[in-house]
Motif scaffolding. Sequence first.
Motif, mmCIF file in Angstrom:
data_model
loop_
_atom_site.group_PDB
_atom_site.id
_atom_site.type_symbol
_atom_site.label_atom_id
_atom_site.label_comp_id
_atom_site.label_asym_id
_atom_site.label_seq_id
_atom_site.Cartn_x
_atom_site.Cartn_y
_atom_site.Cartn_z
ATOM 1 N N UNK A 1 -68.633 12.575 16.452
ATOM 2 C CA UNK A 1 -70.057 12.348 16.723
ATOM 3 C C UNK A 1 -70.277 11.924 18.161
ATOM 4 N N UNK A 2 -71.545 11.853 18.521
ATOM 5 C CA UNK A 2 -71.935 11.476 19.883
ATOM 6 C C UNK A 2 -72.503 10.054 19.900
ATOM 7 N N UNK A 3 -72.976 9.660 21.090
ATOM 8 C CA UNK A 3 -73.554 8.316 21.264
ATOM 9 C C UNK A 3 -75.073 8.321 21.351
ATOM 10 N N UNK B 1 -63.259 20.277 24.422
ATOM 11 C CA UNK B 1 -63.284 19.107 25.294
ATOM 12 C C UNK B 1 -64.649 18.845 25.906
ATOM 13 N N UNK B 2 -65.593 19.788 25.707
ATOM 14 C CA UNK B 2 -66.911 19.503 26.291
ATOM 15 C C UNK B 2 -67.735 18.567 25.408
ATOM 16 N N UNK B 3 -67.419 18.507 24.126
ATOM 17 C CA UNK B 3 -68.092 17.529 23.259
ATOM 18 C C UNK B 3 -67.327 16.211 23.353
ATOM 19 N N UNK B 4 -68.074 15.153 23.713
ATOM 20 C CA UNK B 4 -67.465 13.826 23.874
ATOM 21 C C UNK B 4 -68.365 12.824 23.193
ATOM 22 N N UNK B 5 -67.763 11.877 22.486
ATOM 23 C CA UNK B 5 -68.610 10.859 21.879
ATOM 24 C C UNK B 5 -67.803 9.703 21.336
ATOM 25 N N UNK C 1 -62.824 12.370 23.363
ATOM 26 C CA UNK C 1 -63.077 13.724 23.861
ATOM 27 C C UNK C 1 -62.589 14.649 22.754
ATOM 28 N N UNK C 2 -63.454 15.579 22.303
ATOM 29 C CA UNK C 2 -63.082 16.414 21.170
ATOM 30 C C UNK C 2 -62.550 17.761 21.638
ATOM 31 N N UNK C 3 -61.236 17.908 21.525
ATOM 32 C CA UNK C 3 -60.567 19.143 21.909
ATOM 33 C C UNK C 3 -60.347 20.031 20.689
ATOM 34 N N UNK C 4 -59.853 21.238 20.979
ATOM 35 C CA UNK C 4 -59.571 22.220 19.927
ATOM 36 C C UNK C 4 -58.825 21.595 18.742
ATOM 37 N N UNK C 5 -59.294 21.875 17.537
ATOM 38 C CA UNK C 5 -58.682 21.413 16.282
ATOM 39 C C UNK C 5 -58.698 19.882 16.117
ATOM 40 N N UNK C 6 -59.585 19.182 16.818
ATOM 41 C CA UNK C 6 -59.662 17.715 16.641
ATOM 42 C C UNK C 6 -60.478 17.327 15.419
#
Length: 345
Positions: A57-59, A292-296, A300-305
Amino acid sequence: MSITKESFGKTSDGQNVDLYTLTNSNGLKTKIITFGGYIISLQVPDRNGKFADIVLGYDTLEQYVNDSTYLGSLIGRFGNRVAKGKFTLNSIEYTLATNNGPNHLHGGIKGFNKVVWNAQPIDDPNRPGLKLTYLSKDGEEGFPGNLSCTVIYTLTNNNELKISYEATTDKATIVNLTSHGYFNLAGHNSGDILGHELMINADNYTPADETLIPTGQIAPVKGTNVDFTKSTAIGARIAKVTGGYDHNFVLNNKKGKLGLAARVCEPKTGRVMEIHTTEPGIQFYSGNFLDGSAKGKGAVYNKHNGFCLETQHFPDSPNKPNFPSVVLKPCEKYTHLTVHKFSVK
Ligand code: GLA
């Protein structure tokens, strides 16, 4: 047990967005915002009783407004893909946005993930809940009929997060609602989900072309890399699956009856999530497009996270007469119940 409300900001067109926190008697806690019905946090214990937030999720509201990954949102009117954004109903051809290569995806440009829902807390001492409603107007995103939708999130004292959906229309239309949570049972900030063990209660799946539109075939999973009938690590065969998992499975359950869809176990923490649903299908998506562009929430959310298990009707059903129907007529009611049950092993 409780439900509390706080402000989560305002959209650029001045609509107030609220954040509701639902807590059960065991301390499980989930946070849901009225923008897009996003589940922004879900705290569940591991085998030692240690809580972690297991959804990506994000902030900020701004991040949710700009989100293109559906990071925990509701999805509608039509979850998954419609080939070339076209379908015909009662001899009328309808055109939807093509927002995923040549196809329509997840309700279009301004799907149910991009609207502010009306909210009503359900202050039941045994099961706090949040009722969200939204009226999607005739013609919105190209869909026919005024569609009146209700989604109820409930957190029970059996450690279940229930999501129930209802919709009615005044003109024949198509509906396929779902929830797009990205889970990581080790904790949202724990890296990849490849070690999670997954069982999907499906002997068949719907093979698809390179744009992820089903061929129309219902094929056995046996002998393929998408056979999850026995609990298998997500990463065990993922390298053999072009692009990673993004497949719709045909559940073994009886039509419209609540049945087991999937069980996921994270071996290090012992967290287990079971999904039960009344829907005929489930899309298993292994977070292939996270880059990796989604961060929250400090991660940092990378592939398969994270992985998604979206209970649904099959992709491109409006153009596949042999798939269960997604047509909703006036006087009928669309219903869908999905239960996420948390435990430890
Ligand atoms: C669904 C689709 C995926 C992808 C995600 C969002 O799971 O099946 O292909 O579009 O949504 O990124």
